[in-house]
Design an enzyme around this catalytic site. Structure first.
Site, PDB file in Angstrom:
ATOM      1  CG  HIS A   1      26.176  16.640  41.057  1.00 21.18           C
ATOM      2  ND1 HIS A   1      27.405  15.894  40.598  1.00 21.18           N
ATOM      3  CD2 HIS A   1      25.677  17.032  39.801  1.00 21.18           C
ATOM      4  CE1 HIS A   1      27.641  15.859  39.426  1.00 21.18           C
ATOM      5  NE2 HIS A   1      26.467  16.522  39.027  1.00 21.18           N
TER       6      HIS A   1
ATOM      7  CE  LYS B   1       3.809  43.397  46.762  1.00 22.16           C
ATOM      8  NZ  LYS B   1       4.196  42.171  46.219  1.00 22.16           N
TER       9      LYS B   1
ATOM     10  CB  CYS C   1      -4.838  56.312  39.437  1.00 26.64           C
ATOM     11  SG  CYS C   1      -3.298  56.784  38.420  1.00 26.64           S
TER      12      CYS C   1
ATOM     13  NE  ARG D   1      -7.666  51.116  42.433  1.00 28.56           N
ATOM     14  CZ  ARG D   1      -7.883  50.894  41.355  1.00 28.56           C
ATOM     15  NH1 ARG D   1      -9.030  49.652  41.242  1.00 28.56           N
ATOM     16  NH2 ARG D   1      -7.599  50.746  40.125  1.00 28.56           N
TER      17      ARG D   1
ATOM     18  CE  LYS E   1       5.591  34.020  44.341  1.00 30.01           C
ATOM     19  NZ  LYS E   1       6.316  35.193  43.894  1.00 30.01           N
TER      20      LYS E   1
ATOM     21  CD1 TRP F   1       0.777  53.049  39.735  1.00 36.59           C
ATOM     22  CD2 TRP F   1       1.019  53.106  41.860  1.00 36.59           C
ATOM     23  NE1 TRP F   1       1.787  52.187  40.090  1.00 36.59           N
ATOM     24  CE2 TRP F   1       2.033  51.869  41.220  1.00 36.59           C
ATOM     25  CE3 TRP F   1       1.105  52.703  43.523  1.00 36.59           C
ATOM     26  CZ2 TRP F   1       2.868  50.946  41.937  1.00 36.59           C
ATOM     27  CZ3 TRP F   1       1.897  51.993  44.040  1.00 36.59           C
ATOM     28  CH2 TRP F   1       2.811  51.185  43.476  1.00 36.59           C
TER      29      TRP F   1
ATOM     30  CG  ASN G   1      -7.171  55.641  36.680  1.00 35.45           C
ATOM     31  OD1 ASN G   1      -6.662  56.553  37.231  1.00 35.45           O
ATOM     32  ND2 ASN G   1      -7.921  54.903  37.200  1.00 35.45           N
ATOM     33  N   GLY G   2      -4.066  55.344  33.384  1.00 37.44           N
ATOM     34  CA  GLY G   2      -3.652  54.825  32.153  1.00 37.44           C
ATOM     35  C   GLY G   2      -2.348  55.702  31.814  1.00 37.44           C
TER      36      GLY G   2
ATOM     37  CD  GLU H   1       6.037  34.867  48.996  1.00 39.17           C
ATOM     38  OE1 GLU H   1       6.341  34.435  47.739  1.00 39.17           O
ATOM     39  OE2 GLU H   1       6.468  36.008  49.077  1.00 39.17           O
TER      40      GLU H   1
ATOM     41  CD  GLU I   1       8.915  34.112  41.493  1.00 31.50           C
ATOM     42  OE1 GLU I   1       9.945  34.184  42.259  1.00 31.50           O
ATOM     43  OE2 GLU I   1       8.028  34.665  41.687  1.00 31.50           O
TER      44      GLU I   1
HETATM   45  O1  M6R Z   1       9.844  45.158  46.293  1.00 28.98           O
HETATM   46  P1  M6R Z   1      11.057  44.335  45.915  1.00 28.98           P
HETATM   47  O2  M6R Z   1      10.571  43.626  44.445  1.00 28.98           O
HETATM   48  O3  M6R Z   1      12.576  44.692  46.174  1.00 28.98           O
HETATM   49  O4  M6R Z   1      10.868  42.914  46.998  1.00 28.98           O
HETATM   50  C1  M6R Z   1      11.609  41.922  46.951  1.00 28.98           C
HETATM   51  C2  M6R Z   1      11.284  40.981  47.583  1.00 28.98           C
HETATM   52  O5  M6R Z   1      11.117  41.314  48.930  1.00 28.98           O
HETATM   53  C3  M6R Z   1       9.993  40.165  47.132  1.00 28.98           C
HETATM   54  O6  M6R Z   1       9.954  39.867  45.793  1.00 28.98           O
HETATM   55  C4  M6R Z   1       9.671  39.023  48.059  1.00 28.98           C
HETATM   56  O7  M6R Z   1      10.466  37.794  47.592  1.00 28.98           O
HETATM   57  C5  M6R Z   1       8.071  38.377  47.369  1.00 28.98           C
HETATM   58  N1  M6R Z   1       7.346  38.475  48.356  1.00 28.98           N
HETATM   59  C6  M6R Z   1       8.133  37.177  46.522  1.00 28.98           C
HETATM   60  O8  M6R Z   1       6.922  36.870  46.337  1.00 28.98           O
END
Ligand code: M6R
Length: 609
Positions: A505, A604, A2, A27, A486, A74, A100-101, A489, A482
């Site tokens: 394989h 996002k 928050c 934020r 990253k 938040w 906050n917290g 992406e 993952e």
């Molecule tokens: O908000 P969500 O966790 O449901 O989002 C899922 C994916 O869109 C999200 O994790 C996406 O893969 C990220 N941008 C990866 O860094």
């Protein structure tokens, strides 16, 4: 997280409070409010939604007064609503508080206060604070704040206003940021520098265990026992944009560095160091319910899906219940065999991902019990699921998910422990060791984050490559997935993750001279096999970077370079091993001049199919 602001001085407080809060909007928040002292009373105005909704509400009756506090919330405890928005006040309206917290022990405190005749309006943890102030007020605002701080447990930045002593605002901090902006004949309070940077660059940054008595002409900082603290003025030299990122170059980096705190917040109140208790009051599962489960489905997208894969390993290994992990967009259309003998767990940072939400609805339609792991209180997914466990990562702004992932892993881990304990599937000693190990994670994360130079070097050397591969077995494979996501992406380097044993394989054909291959080797039970796979790629010319545990001499013999994580149980290794991969992606993207926080073509929150 928050946002908090406060003002005391000669000017009207409301314009600064609204402006300051607007500087914290980046934020993320779900409601906003202000409290301003005037003529013996504190006027509180608050509402759910954006700051603009609050501004509209104030038209024609903007609170008048030169002392005030404000907040953007938040949600953590209680859904976003007018009532749950801060500031909160006691029954008489004498005290207003923003926070906050998380107040960990708010439940027993609330029960006690209700017995004493206090009336609670909200579902928040914060509301206990003004009621405690009213309960203990003895004519000395400052002493009462100290008393209340000695009672509450948890994390906080707290700001207090008292109608009986309006010449001061008192604030205190523990594990949440708080800054005092020093003006002339006026002073400011904020949870973050952007809120005050247009007014002053001279600040006191409060440390944990400190409180400040802020008056128009003075600021006195003390410890929680009232002993004066000699604060040095910190002069902010960042520009407004850098200030939003806490001095980091990008939100992604800031969020990577926030992970120790986010893990601490997510663990708070859930694990007990003393008696190995796991507390998940959100769930009302009984051993009987769990015994009848034929299967658990974990459904999610992207990074959250990768957290689901780790969750499968955890639940199957510890609780011995079969788990199927699905990509949400596949699950919803593949006619899955799911019914009332199943539990469907969805994972989503935003709680708004359309595919995950629809998959959740589909699982419900077919009779499955449902549970969500999400970071956003009151989100669509949180509302739709039968039960919800929240990660307390705070708003994640960078498109690339980092702190959401590690807190999702924490939840999947403690959930697995919780299930296996309820089912009597875990030995006391193992449970004890894991809990102690989990509680060490924030410190171990710090350790990794303090030693990033080898990662920067590797990222700089290989930033120009076209392809990269990530290999691992068992939980290392889940982390490899993952790591590859990253990298591709945000740096646009083509990256693939493979179960190390699967390479031969087909994919081995792609390994040639100079191709970077990141090999994760943190899992003792498959360690030797992983090293053999490492040798397979190295002998074909790959440049191998190994991710292993500190003290691993064997890995150093085979890899071109090694990045280590602190010694940890193999179950806990993914939560640490992912951090070098996040940093690797970050520094590679930086070296390639990519827009780290907003990678091309991505959003996002994916609220479309
Ligand atoms: O908000 P969500 O966790 O449901 O989002 C899922 C994916 O869109 C999200 O994790 C996406 O893969 C990220 N941008 C990866 O860094």
């Amino acid at each position: 997280m928050c946002g908090i602001v406060g003002y005391i001085g000669r000017h009207q407080a409301t314009p600064f409070l609204l402006e300051g809060l607007s500087k914290l909007e980046y934020r993320g928040y779900d409601s906003a409010g202000i409290a301003v002292y005037h003529d013996g009373k504190i006027d509180v105005e608050k509402c759910v939604g954006r700051l603009d909704a609050l501004r509209q509400k104030l038209i024609g009756h903007e609170p008048v007064g030169t002392v005030g506090i404000g907040h953007t919330r938040w949600a953590t405890h209680g859904k976003p609503s007018d009532i749950n928005a801060h500031p909160h006040v006691d029954d008489t309206g004498m005290f207003a508080v923003v926070h906050n917290g998380i107040i960990e022990n708010y439940m027993p405190l609330k029960q006690e206060l209700v017995k004493k005749g206090h009336h609670f309006k909200s579902q928040t943890d914060t509301e206990v604070v003004p009621h405690l102030m009213a309960e203990y007020y003895n004519g000395d605002f400052e002493a009462t704040v100290r008393k209340v701080l000695s009672i509450i447990k948890g994390s906080y930045s707290l700001v207090f206003l008292c109608a009986k002593e309006p010449d001061k605002i008192i604030c205190a901090k523990k594990n949440n940021p708080l800054v005092i902006g020093l003006g002339k004949g006026e002073n400011y309070i904020a949870s973050d520098i952007p809120a005050i940077i247009s007014k002053t660059r001279d600040t006191y940054i409060l440390a944990d265990g400190e409180m400040a008595i802020v008056m128009a002409d003075s600021v006195r900082v003390t410890d929680l026992n009232g002993k004066p603290v000699d604060k040095k003025v910190f002069r902010v030299t960042w520009d407004a944009e850098a200030a939003e990122k806490g001095g980091f170059e990008h939100f992604m980096l800031k969020e990577i560095y926030e992970q120790p705190k986010c893990v601490r917040d997510t663990l708070r109140g859930r694990l007990s160091r003393e008696n190995d208790e796991i507390s998940l009051p959100e769930l009302n599962w009984t051993p009987d319910f769990l015994k009848k489960l034929r299967k658990i489905f974990i459904v999610a997208c992207g990074t959250a899906y990768h957290a689901g894969i780790v969750g499968k390993y955890y639940i199957e290994k510890m609780a011995r219940i079969p788990v199927e992990v699905d990509i949400a967009s596949e699950f919803r259309y593949r006619d899955p065999i799911i019914d009332d003998s199943c539990l469907c767990i969805v994972i989503s940072q935003s709680g708004e991902t359309s595919d995950t939400l629809e998959a959740l609805k589909e699982a419900k339609r077919r009779g499955a019990a449902t549970m969500a792991v999400t970071n956003v209180v009151g989100s669509s997914i949180a509302r739709e699921a039968d039960q919800v466990i929240y990660t307390y990562a705070g708003p994640e702004i960078a498109v690339a998910s980092t702190k959401a992932y590690t807190t999702q892993l924490i939840i999947m881990l403690i959930l697995s422990l919780y299930i296996s304990k309820l089912l009597g599937k875990i030995e006391d000693k193992r449970l004890h060791d894991l809990i102690q190990g989990i509680l060490r994670i924030p410190e171990q994360m710090h350790e990794i984050l303090e030693n990033v130079d080898p990662i920067k070097v590797f990222a700089a050397n290989y930033a120009s490559c076209e392809d990269a591969f990530f290999l691992g077995r068992s939980l290392d494979y889940a982390v490899a997935l993952e790591g590859a996501l990253k990298l591709k992406e945000i740096s646009y380097i083509h990256a693939e993750a493979y179960a190390a044993g699967e390479l031969k394989h087909g994919t081995l054909a792609l390994i040639e001279e100079g191709v970077p291959v990141i090999v994760l080797a943190t899992q003792p039970h498959v360690y030797d096999k992983t090293i053999s796979n490492l040798q397979e790629v190295k002998s074909r010319g790959a440049i191998v970077i190994g991710i292993g545990m500190q003290g691993d001499k064997e890995l150093a013999k085979h890899a071109n370079s090694v990045i280590t994580i602190p010694q940890a149980d193999e179950e806990l290794a993914p939560i640490l091993a992912v951090i070098p991969l996040q940093l690797l992606a970050y520094y590679a993207a930086l070296a390639r001049g990519c827009d780290v926080d907003k990678p091309r073509n991505l959003a996002k929150s994916v609220t479309v199919e």
